[in-house]
Design a protein around this motif. Structure first.
Motif, PDB file in Angstrom:
ATOM      1  N   LYS A   1       0.851   3.955  -2.898  1.00 17.31           N
ATOM      2  CA  LYS A   1       0.466   3.668  -3.921  1.00 17.31           C
ATOM      3  C   LYS A   1      -0.376   3.148  -3.932  1.00 17.31           C
ATOM      4  O   LYS A   1      -1.899   3.459  -5.081  1.00 17.31           O
ATOM      5  CB  LYS A   1       1.280   3.550  -5.735  1.00 17.31           C
ATOM      6  CG  LYS A   1       2.787   4.494  -5.549  1.00 17.31           C
ATOM      7  CD  LYS A   1       3.392   3.076  -6.456  1.00 17.31           C
ATOM      8  CE  LYS A   1       4.666   3.695  -7.335  1.00 17.31           C
ATOM      9  NZ  LYS A   1       4.777   3.436  -8.365  1.00 17.31           N
TER      10      LYS A   1
ATOM     11  N   HIS B   1       9.982  -0.777  -0.970  1.00 10.72           N
ATOM     12  CA  HIS B   1       9.189  -1.657  -1.843  1.00 10.72           C
ATOM     13  C   HIS B   1       8.480  -1.484  -1.798  1.00 10.72           C
ATOM     14  O   HIS B   1       6.516  -1.198  -2.048  1.00 10.72           O
ATOM     15  CB  HIS B   1       9.318  -2.378  -2.731  1.00 10.72           C
ATOM     16  CG  HIS B   1      10.719  -2.949  -3.929  1.00 10.72           C
ATOM     17  ND1 HIS B   1      10.645  -1.624  -4.768  1.00 10.72           N
ATOM     18  CD2 HIS B   1      11.770  -3.420  -3.614  1.00 10.72           C
ATOM     19  CE1 HIS B   1      11.119  -1.988  -5.507  1.00 10.72           C
ATOM     20  NE2 HIS B   1      12.004  -2.510  -5.170  1.00 10.72           N
TER      21      HIS B   1
ATOM     22  N   ASN C   1       6.633   2.138  -0.930  1.00 10.98           N
ATOM     23  CA  ASN C   1       5.791   2.645  -2.238  1.00 10.98           C
ATOM     24  C   ASN C   1       4.727   1.379  -2.566  1.00 10.98           C
ATOM     25  O   ASN C   1       3.409   2.831  -3.303  1.00 10.98           O
ATOM     26  CB  ASN C   1       7.289   2.129  -3.445  1.00 10.98           C
ATOM     27  CG  ASN C   1       8.294   3.079  -3.366  1.00 10.98           C
ATOM     28  OD1 ASN C   1       7.976   4.714  -2.429  1.00 10.98           O
ATOM     29  ND2 ASN C   1       9.218   3.376  -3.977  1.00 10.98           N
TER      30      ASN C   1
ATOM     31  N   ALA D   1      -0.820   0.965 -11.022  1.00 11.69           N
ATOM     32  CA  ALA D   1       0.250   2.309 -11.203  1.00 11.69           C
ATOM     33  C   ALA D   1       1.486   1.984 -10.150  1.00 11.69           C
ATOM     34  O   ALA D   1       2.448   2.188 -10.515  1.00 11.69           O
ATOM     35  CB  ALA D   1      -0.626   2.848 -10.006  1.00 11.69           C
ATOM     36  N   LEU D   2       1.156  -0.155 -10.443  1.00 16.47           N
ATOM     37  CA  LEU D   2       2.480  -0.181  -9.600  1.00 16.47           C
ATOM     38  C   LEU D   2       4.115  -0.820 -10.788  1.00 16.47           C
ATOM     39  O   LEU D   2       2.626  -1.526 -11.995  1.00 16.47           O
ATOM     40  CB  LEU D   2       1.316  -1.364  -8.936  1.00 16.47           C
ATOM     41  CG  LEU D   2       1.837  -1.665  -7.645  1.00 16.47           C
ATOM     42  CD1 LEU D   2       1.367  -2.573  -6.774  1.00 16.47           C
ATOM     43  CD2 LEU D   2       2.471  -0.373  -6.740  1.00 16.47           C
ATOM     44  N   THR D   3       4.956  -0.667 -10.845  1.00 14.91           N
ATOM     45  CA  THR D   3       5.430  -1.013 -11.725  1.00 14.91           C
ATOM     46  C   THR D   3       5.393  -2.776 -11.552  1.00 14.91           C
ATOM     47  O   THR D   3       5.249  -3.104  -9.809  1.00 14.91           O
ATOM     48  CB  THR D   3       7.125  -0.109 -11.275  1.00 14.91           C
ATOM     49  OG1 THR D   3       7.637  -0.715 -10.220  1.00 14.91           O
ATOM     50  CG2 THR D   3       7.471   1.028 -10.630  1.00 14.91           C
ATOM     51  N   PRO D   4       6.400  -3.520 -12.484  1.00 14.00           N
ATOM     52  CA  PRO D   4       6.312  -4.287 -12.793  1.00 14.00           C
ATOM     53  C   PRO D   4       6.977  -5.162 -11.179  1.00 14.00           C
ATOM     54  O   PRO D   4       6.364  -6.549 -10.634  1.00 14.00           O
ATOM     55  CB  PRO D   4       7.382  -5.240 -14.098  1.00 14.00           C
ATOM     56  CG  PRO D   4       7.012  -3.264 -14.255  1.00 14.00           C
ATOM     57  CD  PRO D   4       6.970  -2.629 -13.806  1.00 14.00           C
ATOM     58  N   ARG D   5       8.197  -4.615 -10.700  1.00 16.63           N
ATOM     59  CA  ARG D   5       8.985  -4.893  -9.770  1.00 16.63           C
ATOM     60  C   ARG D   5       7.939  -4.725  -8.137  1.00 16.63           C
ATOM     61  O   ARG D   5       7.862  -5.944  -7.459  1.00 16.63           O
ATOM     62  CB  ARG D   5      10.453  -4.165  -9.292  1.00 16.63           C
ATOM     63  CG  ARG D   5      11.158  -4.884  -8.209  1.00 16.63           C
ATOM     64  CD  ARG D   5      11.436  -6.182  -8.755  1.00 16.63           C
ATOM     65  NE  ARG D   5      12.751  -6.584  -7.938  1.00 16.63           N
ATOM     66  CZ  ARG D   5      13.219  -7.816  -8.024  1.00 16.63           C
ATOM     67  NH1 ARG D   5      12.834  -8.620  -8.675  1.00 16.63           N
ATOM     68  NH2 ARG D   5      14.691  -8.039  -6.762  1.00 16.63           N
ATOM     69  N   GLU D   6       7.253  -3.496  -8.317  1.00 15.28           N
ATOM     70  CA  GLU D   6       6.343  -3.657  -6.813  1.00 15.28           C
ATOM     71  C   GLU D   6       5.546  -4.241  -7.022  1.00 15.28           C
ATOM     72  O   GLU D   6       5.061  -4.593  -6.020  1.00 15.28           O
ATOM     73  CB  GLU D   6       5.975  -2.406  -6.982  1.00 15.28           C
ATOM     74  CG  GLU D   6       6.781  -1.056  -6.663  1.00 15.28           C
ATOM     75  CD  GLU D   6       6.451   0.525  -7.154  1.00 15.28           C
ATOM     76  OE1 GLU D   6       7.294   1.357  -6.599  1.00 15.28           O
ATOM     77  OE2 GLU D   6       5.705   0.262  -8.101  1.00 15.28           O
ATOM     78  N   ARG D   7       4.932  -5.171  -8.415  1.00  9.30           N
ATOM     79  CA  ARG D   7       3.763  -5.773  -8.489  1.00  9.30           C
ATOM     80  C   ARG D   7       3.954  -7.032  -7.937  1.00  9.30           C
ATOM     81  O   ARG D   7       3.818  -7.911  -7.076  1.00  9.30           O
ATOM     82  CB  ARG D   7       3.297  -5.706  -9.759  1.00  9.30           C
ATOM     83  CG  ARG D   7       1.935  -6.546 -10.401  1.00  9.30           C
ATOM     84  CD  ARG D   7       1.166  -6.131 -11.210  1.00  9.30           C
ATOM     85  NE  ARG D   7       0.198  -7.103 -10.851  1.00  9.30           N
ATOM     86  CZ  ARG D   7      -1.225  -6.994 -11.182  1.00  9.30           C
ATOM     87  NH1 ARG D   7      -0.987  -5.804 -10.357  1.00  9.30           N
ATOM     88  NH2 ARG D   7      -2.028  -8.447 -11.244  1.00  9.30           N
TER      89      ARG D   7
END
Length: 912
Positions: free
Chosen positions: A896, A889, A892, A854-860
């Motif tokens: 998630k 970040h 979030n 579920a994470l965006t690339p930036r969040e990952r």
């Protein structure tokens, strides 16, 4: 056509439910009939105006009004509605006005005019003042009611002006037989609605005394309030209380009696001097009328709507301002003579109403009789819970005997019970300064301590306590000394010095037993029981003392003591079952009303209802209870603890619900009030910043929170859990989180909350075995509310998931779902996150991407750095972003992934 006739007031208060009913009818697009009833000036036109402001632009709106004398003008209402409106067929209009045509032809012409104007579009048709309507307009109204189509037909009328001779009488009866009519009855404004009206009209909260006096003067009629407001000489509402009636209003009011016969005029003038209550026999004596003559005149005055029969052989003016207008036209000597006659009759008959005696004694200029009646009356009204009436009587006596200690004591107590802190302090200080008797000195100090606490004047509390200690040293053992000891016990309890409170209570109890002082004994038990209830270790003993005290106080008629004891029981140590809790809350309200104790009968009662809803796990019901209580108080200008009694509690509930804009407004409202406790604003601001994931703001205010905690002598486990939970959601670094948690907890915090906070911190550190043990140990603890126990179950489920014990985690999650079924906000969001991890989303929910996917690339990218142990500041430097963005970040990612700690993020990322 005019959209509405003139005269609608600028403010609508207290008509929200009526407006919703009409709006539902208007939006249903079905034929409907509504009849709005109410006395002149009550707000019928204003309600229609508010409704019309809500309808869609494509709605056809026609409003017509009948006028006095309309009975001789056929179709007056329709003609008024279409006056100046384009598109009206001239031939149809001519047919409508043609007296040579038959009534049926003219009625069909009227219906044709309406059909052409409305067509098939939605419409609202309003017939104002049906009580004046001609028979043709009444027939037209009835025929419109029978038609189909998306139209709402509204009629307004004054019930007291409808007689069997008027067309409206038959119309209303037939409508009820033939149609489903929605009846809307508008009553006068309540005292709290009057205060809200004054606040809305002036732009500032109304002083309690001015709002109460103006409500009494106008009877809560909005039109009368508006007319008085227009005539006020300046911004001070209190100056309006005694302001003479404006000429225009007085003239309107006096028209009701202008055409009376001389005998009737003499009787109505005598009635105006008698005051609010007009006993038949007293009126007969004062007016010099025999029984048959008086009955005939009173029947006529009741028929005219000037008087109402308010009881057996008792009458009252329908509007107090009518009485005021009539009396204002009389000569001063004429009024004084009538007052003298009334006073002699009352004293000769041994009258039991001291307020009536005092009223006539003042009017007659017999001041010794006035002071005597004020003394007895103030004591009587205090004993039956009529605090405001007691205050008025005491003040009436003090106008002539300003240093009367008995009247000062009564005025001080009455003002306190009525919620008038400034007046209560002023009278209490004079009472204390002039008191000679030991009991008066001690009683005045007891009240002054309470008033200082309610006003948040803590330095004054300490000084008063020192004065009491000096007084105790001066007094011999007895009632005065014992009462002074209860004053110190109260001061100690209110300042959270619980050991001293118990010590001084025990000393007072010893003297009460020695000298047989039953009321002082009950007072000392109240202070001791309240102090013991504050601590988990002694709460059972305190509860037992207070429960016994309530029964004794009620039997003795000591309603203030009983209400205060019940308030402590329902707020500090709620009864075992919800049913018992609700029963105790209602019992407190009844006892507080018997005492005239405003703050407990209203403000504390609504807080109790909110706590009862929280106990049932119903967040929205709790919010609704507080909003209702806050609305009742919103129009009044108060200070001290009662300035916004519900604000902090309500802000906490809106933080629970995630309604953060409301929280921000509440904080702004509270910040404007003087004398707030040191932790109130910083604590709420920190909590809000955490929920908004605003790390810089949270870190900026954290120092203020810790400083305020250092100055606060008590700790709250509930507060500790709330703030730690918010900080965990934000991702506050452990170096800041751990010291804050340590400052929030002490030895006096209830064990269940201490265990909960420690489990939350252990989970955040990744110590899941320790956290799970803590959560499970309190999962059934009834000291925690259902929502908090739900959060405990969710925490246990997360810890079980970390050990891959999915079946047990699912069981905990199901238990949490039951506890949180009527909750929303962050607790529900945490539950949903765990359910998602377990694949337990509702059957009708859309498929969701969960876990690391579920994470965006930036969040990952950020999550990988978190798993390497980077702090928010280090993340910001590594990624060239601000610390606030880094905090967002992190928050979030935690949400998630359905975890609460950075350690758990690392474990999940590694496994993925």
């Amino acid at each position: 056509m005019r959209t509405l006739r003139g005269g609608a007031g600028p403010v609508m208060i207290g008509r929200e439910s009526e407006l919703r009913r009409l709006a539902r009818l208007a939006s249903a697009r079905e034929p409907a009939v509504a009849i709005i009833a109410g006395e002149p000036g009550i707000g019928k036109t204003r309600l229609v105006q508010e409704l019309l402001a809500t309808v869609p632009a494509q709605t056809t709106v026609l409003v017509g009004q009948a006028e006095p004398g309309s009975l001789s003008r056929p179709y007056e209402v329709l003609l008024d509605a279409i006056d100046g409106r384009p598109g009206v067929d001239d031939e149809q209009l001519a047919a409508l006005a043609d007296p040579t045509r038959s009534p049926v032809e003219r009625l069909h012409a009227g219906l044709a005019v309406l059909a052409d104007l409305i067509g098939d579009s939605p419409a609202i048709l309003v017939f104002e003042d049906l009580h004046w309507a001609d028979s043709e307009s009444a027939a037209l109204f009835e025929r419109i009611a029978e038609q189909r189509g998306p139209r709402l037909l509204i009629g307004t009328y004054r019930p007291d002006e409808v007689t069997h001779r008027q067309p409206a009488a038959g119309l209303l009866a037939r409508l009820d037989r033939r149609h489903a009519v929605t009846h809307v009855r508008l009553d006068r404004l309540t005292p709290s609605q009057t205060a809200a009206f004054l606040a809305a009209a002036t732009g500032a909260p109304a002083p309690l005394r001015a709002a109460t006096a103006l409500h009494h003067r106008t009877g809560g009629n909005p039109f009368f309030l508006e007319e008085l407001l227009r005539a006020r000489p300046g911004p001070d509402l209190e100056a309006l209380v005694d302001q003479p009636l404006p000429w225009s209003l007085a003239d309107v009011l006096r028209r009701q009696v202008d055409d009376l016969e001389p005998v009737s005029h003499r009787i109505v003038e005598a009635a105006s001097v008698l005051g609010h209550r007009i006993p038949f026999d007293l009126l007969a004596d004062v007016a010099g009328a025999d029984e048959d003559e008086l009955i005939a005149v009173l029947r006529d005055l009741v028929t005219r709507g000037v008087l109402v029969e308010s009881g057996d052989d008792e009458f009252a003016f329908r509007h107090a301002l009518v009485r005021e207008a009539i009396a204002g036209q009389m000569l001063g000597r004429q009024r004084r003579r009538l007052h003298e006659v009334a006073l002699d009759v009352l004293l000769g008959s041994g009258a039991s109403d001291p307020a009536m005696v005092a009223h006539h004694a003042r009017g007659a200029g017999r001041y010794d009789d006035l002071v005597a009646a004020a003394r007895g009356g103030a004591a009587l009204y205090l004993s039956i819970g009529s605090a405001y009436q007691a205050l008025q009587l005491a003040e009436m006596g003090l106008e002539e005997a300003s240093d009367d200690v008995e009247l000062l004591g009564a005025a001080a107590r009455a003002a306190w019970l009525a919620g008038l802190l400034d007046d209560a302090q002023r009278y209490s200080r004079r009472w204390h300064r002039l008191a000679v008797a030991a009991t008066d000195r001690a009683e005045s100090l007891y009240l002054l301590v309470r008033l200082a606490w309610e006003s948040r004047e803590f330095d004054a509390m300490r000084e008063l306590t020192q004065d009491i200690e000096i007084l105790i040293a001066e007094l011999p053992p007895g009632a005065g000394q014992a009462r002074a000891m209860t004053a110190i016990a109260q001061s100690a309890y209110l300042r959270d010095d619980l050991e001293a409170a118990v010590l001084w209570s025990d000393r007072a109890l010893a003297l009460a037993g020695e000298f047989d002082l039953p009321v002082i004994r009950l007072t000392a038990l109240l202070e001791k029981g309240s102090a013991l209830c504050e601590r988990a270790q002694t709460s059972a003993e305190g509860q037992k003392i207070l429960s016994t005290l309530v029964d004794e106080a009620e039997k003795a008629g000591e309603w203030v003591l009983a209400a205060r004891a019940l308030n402590t029981l329902v707020q500090e140590v709620p009864p075992t079952s919800p049913a018992e809790h609700a029963e105790a809350l209602e019992r407190m309200r009844i006892d507080a009303e018997r005492a005239g104790f405003e703050s407990l009968a209203v403000a504390a009662y609504f807080q109790g209802r909110a706590r009862l809803a929280l106990r049932a796990g119903d967040l929205d019901a709790a919010i609704a209870a507080l909003e209702e209580g806050r609305e009742r108080d919103s129009g009044y200008r108060r200070r001290g603890r009662w300035a916004d009694f519900h604000g902090v509690f309500l802000a906490g509930l809106y933080l629970e619900a995630g309604e953060l804009d409301r929280v921000e407004q509440l904080i702004a409202d509270l910040a404007r009030l003087p004398g707030n406790p040191p932790l109130m604003i910083p604590g709420l601001t920190f909590h809000l910043a955490c929920r908004r994931r605003d790390l810089p703001r949270a870190e900026a205010v954290l120092g203020q929170v810790l400083t305020a905690l250092g100055a606060q002598s008590w700790r709250s486990g509930e507060q500790a859990h709330d703030l730690v939970s918010a900080a965990l959601e934000l991702g506050l670094p452990a170096a800041q989180l751990e010291p804050m948690a340590a400052a929030l907890l002490d030895a006096e915090v209830w064990d269940a909350y201490r265990t909960l906070v420690r489990a939350q911190l252990a989970e955040a550190r990744g110590e899941h075995t320790e956290a799970l043990a803590g959560y499970l140990s309190i999962a059934e603890d009834q000291a925690l509310g259902p929502a908090t126990r739900g959060t405990v179950r969710v925490g246990a489920a997360r810890c079980l998931l970390s050990a891959d014990r999915r079946a047990e985690a699912a069981a905990q999650t199901e238990a949490a779902a039951a506890l949180l079924s009527r909750w929303r906000g962050w607790r529900a969001a945490q539950l949903d996150a765990v359910r998602t991890r377990l694949g337990m989303a509702p059957d009708d929910a859309a498929d969701a991407v969960t876990g690391p996917a579920a994470l965006t690339p930036r969040e990952r990218e950020v999550a990988v750095l978190i798993s390497d142990g980077l702090t928010n500041s280090e993340l910001a430097r590594r990624l060239y972003i601000s610390p606030r963005t880094a905090a967002v970040h992190v928050s979030n990612i935690l949400r998630k992934l359905g975890v609460v700690s950075r350690t758990e993020v690392g474990a999940l990322i590694t496994r993925s």
